[in-house]
Scaffold this motif. Structure first.
Motif, PDB file in Angstrom:
ATOM      1  N   THR A  24       0.841  -1.204   0.000  1.00  0.00           N
ATOM      2  CA  THR A  24       0.000   0.000   0.000  1.00  0.00           C
ATOM      3  C   THR A  24       0.873   1.249   0.000  1.00  0.00           C
ATOM      4  O   THR A  24       0.571   2.222  -0.697  1.00  0.00           O
ATOM      5  N   ALA A  25       1.964   1.220   0.763  1.00  0.00           N
ATOM      6  CA  ALA A  25       2.883   2.370   0.808  1.00  0.00           C
ATOM      7  C   ALA A  25       3.496   2.609  -0.574  1.00  0.00           C
ATOM      8  O   ALA A  25       3.627   3.760  -1.006  1.00  0.00           O
ATOM      9  N   ASP A  26       3.870   1.529  -1.277  1.00  0.00           N
ATOM     10  CA  ASP A  26       4.421   1.664  -2.635  1.00  0.00           C
ATOM     11  C   ASP A  26       3.399   2.302  -3.571  1.00  0.00           C
ATOM     12  O   ASP A  26       3.725   3.186  -4.359  1.00  0.00           O
ATOM     13  N   ARG A  27       2.164   1.837  -3.482  1.00  0.00           N
ATOM     14  CA  ARG A  27       1.101   2.378  -4.348  1.00  0.00           C
ATOM     15  C   ARG A  27       0.847   3.853  -4.050  1.00  0.00           C
ATOM     16  O   ARG A  27       0.670   4.654  -4.961  1.00  0.00           O
ATOM     17  N   ASN A  28       0.846   4.220  -2.762  1.00  0.00           N
ATOM     18  CA  ASN A  28       0.657   5.623  -2.385  1.00  0.00           C
ATOM     19  C   ASN A  28       1.797   6.483  -2.916  1.00  0.00           C
ATOM     20  O   ASN A  28       1.572   7.597  -3.398  1.00  0.00           O
ATOM     21  N   THR A  29       2.999   5.978  -2.839  1.00  0.00           N
ATOM     22  CA  THR A  29       4.162   6.704  -3.364  1.00  0.00           C
ATOM     23  C   THR A  29       4.008   6.932  -4.864  1.00  0.00           C
ATOM     24  O   THR A  29       4.284   8.028  -5.364  1.00  0.00           O
ATOM     25  N   MET A  30       3.560   5.908  -5.573  1.00  0.00           N
ATOM     26  CA  MET A  30       3.360   6.043  -7.026  1.00  0.00           C
ATOM     27  C   MET A  30       2.271   7.060  -7.348  1.00  0.00           C
ATOM     28  O   MET A  30       2.399   7.832  -8.310  1.00  0.00           O
ATOM     29  N   LEU A  31       1.210   7.084  -6.557  1.00  0.00           N
ATOM     30  CA  LEU A  31       0.130   8.057  -6.784  1.00  0.00           C
ATOM     31  C   LEU A  31       0.625   9.481  -6.551  1.00  0.00           C
ATOM     32  O   LEU A  31       0.285  10.397  -7.300  1.00  0.00           O
ATOM     33  N   ILE A  32       1.429   9.669  -5.507  1.00  0.00           N
ATOM     34  CA  ILE A  32       1.982  10.999  -5.229  1.00  0.00           C
ATOM     35  C   ILE A  32       2.882  11.427  -6.379  1.00  0.00           C
ATOM     36  O   ILE A  32       2.806  12.560  -6.861  1.00  0.00           O
ATOM     37  N   LYS A  33       3.732  10.518  -6.844  1.00  0.00           N
ATOM     38  CA  LYS A  33       4.638  10.819  -7.968  1.00  0.00           C
ATOM     39  C   LYS A  33       3.836  11.185  -9.214  1.00  0.00           C
ATOM     40  O   LYS A  33       4.156  12.140  -9.930  1.00  0.00           O
ATOM     41  N   LYS A  34       2.762  10.467  -9.463  1.00  0.00           N
ATOM     42  CA  LYS A  34       1.911  10.753 -10.627  1.00  0.00           C
ATOM     43  C   LYS A  34       1.333  12.168 -10.541  1.00  0.00           C
ATOM     44  O   LYS A  34       1.334  12.912 -11.525  1.00  0.00           O
ATOM     45  N   GLU A  35       0.847  12.555  -9.361  1.00  0.00           N
ATOM     46  CA  GLU A  35       0.295  13.901  -9.185  1.00  0.00           C
ATOM     47  C   GLU A  35       1.371  14.964  -9.365  1.00  0.00           C
ATOM     48  O   GLU A  35       1.132  16.006  -9.968  1.00  0.00           O
ATOM     49  N   THR A  43       4.412  26.168 -10.663  1.00  0.00           N
ATOM     50  CA  THR A  43       2.995  26.355 -10.360  1.00  0.00           C
ATOM     51  C   THR A  43       2.620  25.386  -9.248  1.00  0.00           C
ATOM     52  O   THR A  43       2.903  24.197  -9.360  1.00  0.00           O
ATOM     53  N   PRO A  44       2.009  25.877  -8.173  1.00  0.00           N
ATOM     54  CA  PRO A  44       1.643  24.967  -7.087  1.00  0.00           C
ATOM     55  C   PRO A  44       0.737  23.845  -7.587  1.00  0.00           C
ATOM     56  O   PRO A  44      -0.150  24.062  -8.406  1.00  0.00           O
ATOM     57  N   GLN A  45       0.979  22.643  -7.101  1.00  0.00           N
ATOM     58  CA  GLN A  45       0.184  21.476  -7.473  1.00  0.00           C
ATOM     59  C   GLN A  45      -0.291  20.811  -6.189  1.00  0.00           C
ATOM     60  O   GLN A  45       0.513  20.444  -5.346  1.00  0.00           O
ATOM     61  N   THR A  46      -1.590  20.680  -6.037  1.00  0.00           N
ATOM     62  CA  THR A  46      -2.148  20.030  -4.864  1.00  0.00           C
ATOM     63  C   THR A  46      -2.055  18.524  -5.035  1.00  0.00           C
ATOM     64  O   THR A  46      -2.499  17.982  -6.046  1.00  0.00           O
ATOM     65  N   ILE A  47      -1.487  17.858  -4.062  1.00  0.00           N
ATOM     66  CA  ILE A  47      -1.360  16.406  -4.092  1.00  0.00           C
ATOM     67  C   ILE A  47      -2.546  15.759  -3.388  1.00  0.00           C
ATOM     68  O   ILE A  47      -3.143  14.828  -3.880  1.00  0.00           O
ATOM     69  N   LYS A  48      -2.886  16.277  -2.227  1.00  0.00           N
ATOM     70  CA  LYS A  48      -4.022  15.734  -1.478  1.00  0.00           C
ATOM     71  C   LYS A  48      -4.701  16.869  -0.742  1.00  0.00           C
ATOM     72  O   LYS A  48      -4.041  17.622  -0.025  1.00  0.00           O
ATOM     73  N   ASN A  49      -6.015  16.992  -0.893  1.00  0.00           N
ATOM     74  CA  ASN A  49      -6.728  18.041  -0.166  1.00  0.00           C
ATOM     75  C   ASN A  49      -8.065  17.570   0.403  1.00  0.00           C
ATOM     76  O   ASN A  49      -8.822  18.370   0.921  1.00  0.00           O
ATOM     77  N   HIS A  50      -8.333  16.285   0.335  1.00  0.00           N
ATOM     78  CA  HIS A  50      -9.544  15.730   0.943  1.00  0.00           C
ATOM     79  C   HIS A  50      -9.135  14.686   1.967  1.00  0.00           C
ATOM     80  O   HIS A  50      -8.205  13.904   1.737  1.00  0.00           O
ATOM     81  N   HIS A  51      -9.816  14.671   3.093  1.00  0.00           N
ATOM     82  CA  HIS A  51      -9.587  13.676   4.138  1.00  0.00           C
ATOM     83  C   HIS A  51      -8.134  13.676   4.620  1.00  0.00           C
ATOM     84  O   HIS A  51      -7.554  12.621   4.866  1.00  0.00           O
ATOM     85  N   VAL A  52      -7.545  14.855   4.740  1.00  0.00           N
ATOM     86  CA  VAL A  52      -6.192  14.977   5.273  1.00  0.00           C
ATOM     87  C   VAL A  52      -6.303  14.984   6.793  1.00  0.00           C
ATOM     88  O   VAL A  52      -7.010  15.810   7.366  1.00  0.00           O
TER      89      VAL A  52
END
Length: 148
Positions: A24-35, A43-52
């Motif tokens: 799960t940690a690997d998958r989360n890392t890949m999702l962050i990298k994708k974002e 330009t600012p890029q939001t990675i996560k802004n829901h359920h933080v």
């Protein structure tokens, strides 16, 4: 192939067996990298802004010195407490994902907006965008070719 087609082809060729061993940690890392890869330069890029969670926010904030180019901040989303009442008069704003509509992109970029900024898209929100937008924090970026 153009870059988008090439990327999509690579994704389609990845099998479930090839990714089944990722944690799960690997998958989360890949999702962050994708974002992060979707971001425009400076330009600012939001990675996560829901359920933080408070813990997630604190962990990132505590390690900002180790994360060049990363920042932790708050985000907002327009709410309409009276649903449709006066909605056609008051109007609405774009979401961060929608950003600036392509037909208005040059105009808003010239005014100092970022591509993913929320703007008024109808009614009074659109009419008075210049007054309602507020003031952004000014940041000066210095880039060089040295790798840290």
């Amino acid at each position: 192939m153009d870059n988008a087609t090439q990327y999509q082809t690579i994704l389609e060729r990845i099998t479930k067996k090839e990714i089944s061993h990722f944690s799960t940690a690997d998958r989360n890392t890949m999702l962050i990298k994708k974002e992060m890869d979707k971001a425009y330069a400076l330009t600012p890029q939001t990675i996560k802004n829901h359920h933080v969670t408070a813990k997630e926010y604190a962990m990132v904030s505590e390690h900002l010195q180790e994360l060049p180019g990363v920042n932790a901040t708050t985000d907002w989303e327009r709410s309409y407490p009276f649903e449709g009442t006066f909605r056609n008069i008051l109007g609405s704003v774009t979401s961060e994902k929608q950003g600036i509509p392509s037909e208005k992109l040059r105009t808003y970029l010239a005014k100092g907006y970022n591509r993913n900024d929320r703007i008024g898209k109808s009614g009074l929100e659109e009419q008075y965008e210049d007054l309602l937008r507020g003031r952004k924090e000014q940041i000066e970026y210095t880039t060089n070719s040295k790798v840290m």
